[in-house]
Design a protein around this motif. Structure first.
Motif, PDB file in Angstrom:
ATOM      1  N   GLU A 237      -4.802   4.885   0.232  1.00  0.00           N
ATOM      2  CA  GLU A 237      -3.471   4.313   0.445  1.00  0.00           C
ATOM      3  C   GLU A 237      -3.519   2.788   0.480  1.00  0.00           C
ATOM      4  N   THR A 238      -2.541   2.180  -0.158  1.00  0.00           N
ATOM      5  CA  THR A 238      -2.426   0.719  -0.187  1.00  0.00           C
ATOM      6  C   THR A 238      -1.094   0.313   0.416  1.00  0.00           C
ATOM      7  N   ILE A 239      -1.134  -0.519   1.446  1.00  0.00           N
ATOM      8  CA  ILE A 239       0.083  -1.060   2.047  1.00  0.00           C
ATOM      9  C   ILE A 239       0.451  -2.335   1.298  1.00  0.00           C
ATOM     10  N   VAL A 240       1.705  -2.411   0.820  1.00  0.00           N
ATOM     11  CA  VAL A 240       2.146  -3.594   0.084  1.00  0.00           C
ATOM     12  C   VAL A 240       3.216  -4.384   0.849  1.00  0.00           C
TER      13      VAL A 240
ATOM     14  N   THR B  78       4.020   1.869   1.279  1.00  0.00           N
ATOM     15  CA  THR B  78       2.686   2.122   0.758  1.00  0.00           C
ATOM     16  C   THR B  78       2.736   2.760  -0.626  1.00  0.00           C
ATOM     17  N   VAL B  79       1.586   2.691  -1.299  1.00  0.00           N
ATOM     18  CA  VAL B  79       1.383   3.354  -2.587  1.00  0.00           C
ATOM     19  C   VAL B  79       0.190   4.299  -2.443  1.00  0.00           C
TER      20      VAL B  79
ATOM     21  N   TRP C 209       5.423   5.993  -4.168  1.00  0.00           N
ATOM     22  CA  TRP C 209       5.848   5.154  -3.060  1.00  0.00           C
ATOM     23  C   TRP C 209       6.059   6.017  -1.815  1.00  0.00           C
ATOM     24  N   ARG C 210       5.691   5.461  -0.655  1.00  0.00           N
ATOM     25  CA  ARG C 210       5.932   6.153   0.615  1.00  0.00           C
ATOM     26  C   ARG C 210       6.337   5.138   1.676  1.00  0.00           C
TER      27      ARG C 210
ATOM     28  N   GLY D  61       9.600   8.242  -4.115  1.00  0.00           N
ATOM     29  CA  GLY D  61       9.596   8.410  -5.562  1.00  0.00           C
ATOM     30  C   GLY D  61       8.358   7.849  -6.227  1.00  0.00           C
ATOM     31  N   ALA D  62       8.250   8.101  -7.518  1.00  0.00           N
ATOM     32  CA  ALA D  62       7.093   7.683  -8.306  1.00  0.00           C
ATOM     33  C   ALA D  62       7.129   6.185  -8.583  1.00  0.00           C
ATOM     34  N   VAL D  63       5.945   5.592  -8.652  1.00  0.00           N
ATOM     35  CA  VAL D  63       5.815   4.183  -8.985  1.00  0.00           C
ATOM     36  C   VAL D  63       6.015   3.998 -10.490  1.00  0.00           C
TER      37      VAL D  63
END
Length: 283
Positions: free
Chosen positions: A145-148, A169-170, A175-176, A196-198
Motif C-alpha cells: 500500500e502507498t499513501i499519497v 492510498t493506492v 484507490w482506497r 475505484g480503479a486508478v
C-alpha cells in the motif's frame, strides 16, 4: 459608501431645484445631463459597493492554505520529510497538466520509503481539501500500500505512534480511503472505503469534504474525483486529540521502512507521484 451614494443623489436634486427657481427649466437637456451624470455616479458607487461586498464574501469563504507550486519550490509547506534517498522537486507538470507541479520520488533501494510535504493543523471544523495528483503510466502495481495523501494525528496516551486518521492510498491498482478512530485509549478501529480503479497517466482532481468529529460533533467525509462523488464515511474520523489532524501529501510506503523488517524485492523503478493545485477552504 452609503454616504457617497446619498451625496450623489443630493447633487442631482440640487441641479433640478436650481433649474426650477431660475427659470432655466426651458433648457431640459442641460438639466437632464446633470441628472444623468449624477445618476451615473450613483450607479458607479453602487457597483463599487457591490464589488467590495463580493470580495468580502470571497474572503469569508475561507481559503486557509493554497499552493500551485508556481513559485518553483515548496516553501509554503510547514515541513518536508524524506526518509532514505528520495526527492521532492518542482518541475513541469506532465501531460494534461499546466505550469509547474511538485514531483515526489522514492527509490526502490531497500532504504527509502517516504517523500512528503506537510502543513500544520488548521483547526477543528469543516473543510474542503482540493488537490490534483498524477500517477505515471509506468507506475508498478503492487499489493504494497502507498499513501499519497494523509491527515495525520499525534502519539497516543501510551506514547505509541498512530495510523493516520484519514489516508488516501493506492493498492493493487485501486484507490482506497482509510479512516481510523479510537475505541479505547490505545485501541484503533479502521474503515476502508473503495474509491475505484486508478487511471494511470491521468490527472485526478480530488475534493475531500471533511467535518472533523469531536466529542460533541458527528464527523463526515465525502470524496469526489473529477467532479463525481466516489465515496463517503460518516461517524468518528480521528482520535479526538488536543489538535486537529494535519495534512500531508507525497509518497509514504510504510512497508518499505527497514525498521519494520518486512522483506520485499528491491531494484525496481522509483515510485513517482506528481501533485498540484492544493487548496484548503474552511466552510
Amino acid at each position: 459608501m452609503s454616504a457617497l451614494i446619498t451625496s450623489a443623489r443630493r447633487t442631482a436634486g440640487t441641479a433640478l431645484a436650481a433649474a426650477l427657481l431660475t427659470g432655466t427649466l426651458a433648457a431640459p437637456a442641460a438639466v437632464a445631463g446633470t441628472v444623468t451624470t449624477a445618476a451615473d455616479t450613483v450607479t458607479t458607487v453602487a457597483d463599487t459597493v457591490t464589488a467590495a461586498a463580493d470580495a468580502a464574501a470571497a474572503t469569508t469563504a475561507g481559503t486557509v492554505f493554497a499552493d500551485d507550486f508556481e513559485s518553483g519550490g515548496v516553501s509554503r509547506w510547514t515541513r518536508q520529510r524524506i526518509d532514505g534517498n528520495g526527492s521532492i522537486t518542482v518541475t513541469g507538470a506532465p501531460a494534461g497538466g499546466s505550469g509547474l507541479a511538485a514531483r515526489f520520488s522514492v527509490p526502490n533501494d531497500g532504504a527509502s520509503y517516504r517523500s512528503e510535504v506537510a502543513v500544520n493543523a488548521l483547526g477543528w471544523g469543516a473543510y474542503r481539501f482540493a488537490l490534483a495528483d498524477y500517477l505515471p503510466a509506468d507506475w508498478v502495481q503492487t499489493s504494497t500500500e502507498t499513501i499519497v495523501a494523509q491527515w495525520h494525528g499525534y502519539p497516543l496516551s501510551d506514547g505509541s505512534d498512530t495510523k493516520p486518521p484519514i489516508a488516501l492510498t493506492v493498492k493493487d491498482g485501486n484507490w482506497r480511503l482509510k479512516v481510523h478512530w479510537l475505541t479505547g485509549p490505545t485501541t484503533v478501529a479502521e474503515a476502508v472505503v473503495p474509491l475505484g480503479a486508478v487511471q494511470f497517466g491521468h490527472w485526478n482532481q480530488w475534493a475531500f469534504d471533511i467535518t472533523w468529529s469531536t466529542d460533541s460533533t458527528p464527523g463526515s467525509i465525502t470524496v469526489y474525483r473529477d467532479g463525481v462523488q466516489v465515496g463517503a464515511h460518516s461517524g468518528l474520523n480521528n482520535y479526538h486529540q488536543n489538535q486537529a489532524p494535519y495534512f500531508k501529501t507525497g509518497i509514504y510506503r510504510a512497508n518499505w521502512n527497514p525498521a519494520k523488517g518486512i522483506p520485499y524485492p528491491t531494484g525496481g523503478p522509483d515510485v513517482v507521484l506528481y501533485s498540484d493545485s492544493v487548496v484548503v477552504t474552511q466552510y
